[in-house]
Design a protein around this motif. Structure first.
Motif, PDB file in Angstrom:
ATOM      1  N   LYS A 194      32.160  20.263  55.020  1.00  0.00           N
ATOM      2  CA  LYS A 194      32.713  20.554  53.527  1.00  0.00           C
ATOM      3  C   LYS A 194      33.502  22.004  53.793  1.00  0.00           C
ATOM      4  O   LYS A 194      32.692  22.651  54.231  1.00  0.00           O
ATOM      5  CB  LYS A 194      31.555  20.555  52.684  1.00  0.00           C
ATOM      6  N   ASP A 221      28.718  15.006  41.154  1.00  0.00           N
ATOM      7  CA  ASP A 221      28.294  16.219  41.431  1.00  0.00           C
ATOM      8  C   ASP A 221      26.906  16.889  41.000  1.00  0.00           C
ATOM      9  O   ASP A 221      26.495  18.081  40.859  1.00  0.00           O
ATOM     10  CB  ASP A 221      29.575  17.264  41.056  1.00  0.00           C
ATOM     11  N   HIS A 243      37.053  16.884  43.479  1.00  0.00           N
ATOM     12  CA  HIS A 243      37.365  17.598  42.122  1.00  0.00           C
ATOM     13  C   HIS A 243      38.976  17.287  41.668  1.00  0.00           C
ATOM     14  O   HIS A 243      39.183  16.549  41.070  1.00  0.00           O
ATOM     15  CB  HIS A 243      37.085  18.985  41.886  1.00  0.00           C
ATOM     16  N   HIS A 267      24.532  17.365  45.035  1.00  0.00           N
ATOM     17  CA  HIS A 267      23.745  18.327  45.635  1.00  0.00           C
ATOM     18  C   HIS A 267      22.417  18.250  45.488  1.00  0.00           C
ATOM     19  O   HIS A 267      21.749  18.863  44.518  1.00  0.00           O
ATOM     20  CB  HIS A 267      24.336  19.942  45.273  1.00  0.00           C
ATOM     21  N   TYR A 300      24.857  20.264  40.332  1.00  0.00           N
ATOM     22  CA  TYR A 300      25.580  21.612  40.233  1.00  0.00           C
ATOM     23  C   TYR A 300      25.985  22.146  38.884  1.00  0.00           C
ATOM     24  O   TYR A 300      27.150  22.371  38.331  1.00  0.00           O
ATOM     25  CB  TYR A 300      26.882  21.598  41.178  1.00  0.00           C
ATOM     26  N   HIS A 352      29.479  12.797  46.157  1.00  0.00           N
ATOM     27  CA  HIS A 352      29.371  14.213  45.710  1.00  0.00           C
ATOM     28  C   HIS A 352      28.262  14.514  45.000  1.00  0.00           C
ATOM     29  O   HIS A 352      28.033  14.281  43.739  1.00  0.00           O
ATOM     30  CB  HIS A 352      30.681  14.588  45.395  1.00  0.00           C
TER      31      HIS A 352
HETATM   32 ZN   LIG Z   1      29.854  19.996  44.215  1.00  0.00          ZN
END
Ligand SMILES: [Zn+2]
Length: 413
Positions: free
Chosen positions: A180, A324, A241, A70, A327, A68
């Motif tokens: 997603k 993540d 998450h 970005h 982000y 995960h």
């Molecule tokens: Zn994310």
């Protein structure tokens, strides 16, 4: 002449069943592992053309997988700000830099879980074509969300069964690797509601049905329990998450029944941005001080979450962790090994356990379990070589000596 390679090191961590092989070797042909085990059994190939490499006080493990990230988004930026202040060209260039950083940190595969336009697909293709350095990228492209829902400024907004199906089909045209969907609101989208579900079970099921028909898996962003439960019922493949927030988005409302259902179905919990990066920064600053020197709220919240993670694993839920990155969650794109450090040093997970949750488990989660995630015959030779022994000191994961992609040296020497 088949291209052969032989790499020997102080030890191997195979990524399966907590296995550590002292004085190990990996034999590679045509980019794939043909044998991995003790150097007394896995011998160098006879051909003089084979290249032989030795890493003495070092460990070979499967390349890490961050399921995960970005790549095109800057740290600490809300989604509307990202959309307003970063041009398309800048976003793509941020992705080029991030891809290089990720690979240098020993991460050989990532799943990009939301980017605008076709940026993530473009980065994926550029890596595959050798235009830029980077990990293997699985791209979701634009996420699917409700009007004004989480990540709306860079998403397809879809508000009914028909609209979500159309969005999935549009994304297939755009060449995505998975879908997603945002099942709840999110922290980085002001106005969205973290504790509440955005979609009905029926709508989520339509996403899953269509995506699976095209051979794509579905990742659902889900912070609140209401959205997690609906996503699980709808047959979503990975819950991102998975923080079990209550309807007020503040407390925790763990649903053991839903967790049991996840275990029964094989629904993956991918704890992206958990633990939060602040914990490590404060931990670094506190140096020798204990965790008790840190703000009580964050520490106790995070501790409680780790207990839930352990409970879910006991129930049999497949679990992995991810940064993540980008982000605003973790520090930068070189941080998966730091996340591992926190899990070992503060959450009392076993180092080998953590390594498997960053290799074999995410490989399974993203549908590449037959090709990635362990040092086993037939797998793609994506290898990470680090100094020292991460099985006894997880911080060794920071000491990247070399990274191989499909048996080709990509980082280090
Ligand atoms: Zn994310």
């Amino acid at each position: 002449m088949m291209e052969e390679m032989y790499i020997r090191a102080g030890r191997l961590i195979t990524g399966a069943d907590h296995e550590v092989v002292e004085d190990g070797a990996v034999r590679i042909e045509e980019g794939k592992i043909v044998a991995a085990g003790p150097a007394t059994e896995v011998l160098p190939p006879a051909g003089a053309e084979a290249s032989v490499v030795r890493y003495d006080d070092a460990t070979i493990l499967p390349g890490l997988i961050d399921a995960h990230v970005h790549l095109t988004i800057r740290r600490g930026e809300t989604v509307p700000r990202h959309a307003a202040e970063v041009t398309d060209e800048q976003a793509l260039l941020l992705g080029v830099r991030a891809a290089r950083q990720v690979l240098a940190a020993g991460v050989t595969t990532v799943r990009d879980c939301a980017a605008r336009g076709r940026h993530a697909q473009a980065l994926r293709d550029a890596v595959e074509e050798g235009i830029i350095a980077g990990p293997r990228i699985l791209a979701s492209g634009k996420p699917i969300t409700t009007t004004a829902g989480h990540i709306w400024p860079i998403s397809y907004e879809a508000d009914s069964v028909t609209e979500v199906r159309r969005a999935v089909r549009q994304l297939v045209k755009e060449g995505v690797d998975f879908i997603k969907v945002c099942a709840t609101g999110g922290r980085m989208t002001p106005g969205s509601v973290m504790g509440r579900a955005q979609y009905s079970v029926e709508e989520l099921r339509a996403v899953v049905e269509d995506a699976h028909r095209f051979g794509l898996h579905v990742a659902a962003h889900a912070l609140g329990t209401e959205g997690i439960v609906r996503a699980v019922e709808a047959g979503i493949d990975t819950i991102e998450h998975c923080t079990w927030l209550d309807l007020d988005s503040e407390g925790v409302a763990f649903d053991e029944e839903a967790a049991r259902m996840m275990a029964a179905q094989g629904t993956v919990a991918n704890f992206a941005s958990n633990p939060p990066w602040q914990l490590l920064e404060e931990y670094d600053e506190a140096a020798d001080q204990s965790l008790s020197a840190q703000p009580a709220g964050l520490v106790s919240r995070v501790r409680h979450r780790w207990q839930l993670v352990k409970r879910m694993r006991t129930l049999g839920v497949p679990v992995c962790f991810a940064t993540d990155s980008g982000y605003g969650a973790w520090r930068d794109f070189h941080d998966l090994s730091y996340l591992a450090q926190v899990l070992v040093e503060q959450a009392d997970f076993e180092p080998l356990d953590v390594i498997e949750m960053l290799t074999a488990a995410p490989a399974q989660a993203i549908g590449w379990g037959d090709r990635l995630g362990t040092l086993a015959p037939g797998k793609i030779a994506d290898l990470l070589v680090v100094s020292g022994n991460p099985a006894s000191d997880i911080r060794a994961l920071h000491q990247v000596q070399a990274v191989y992609q499909g048996g080709v040296l990509a980082v280090g020497s």
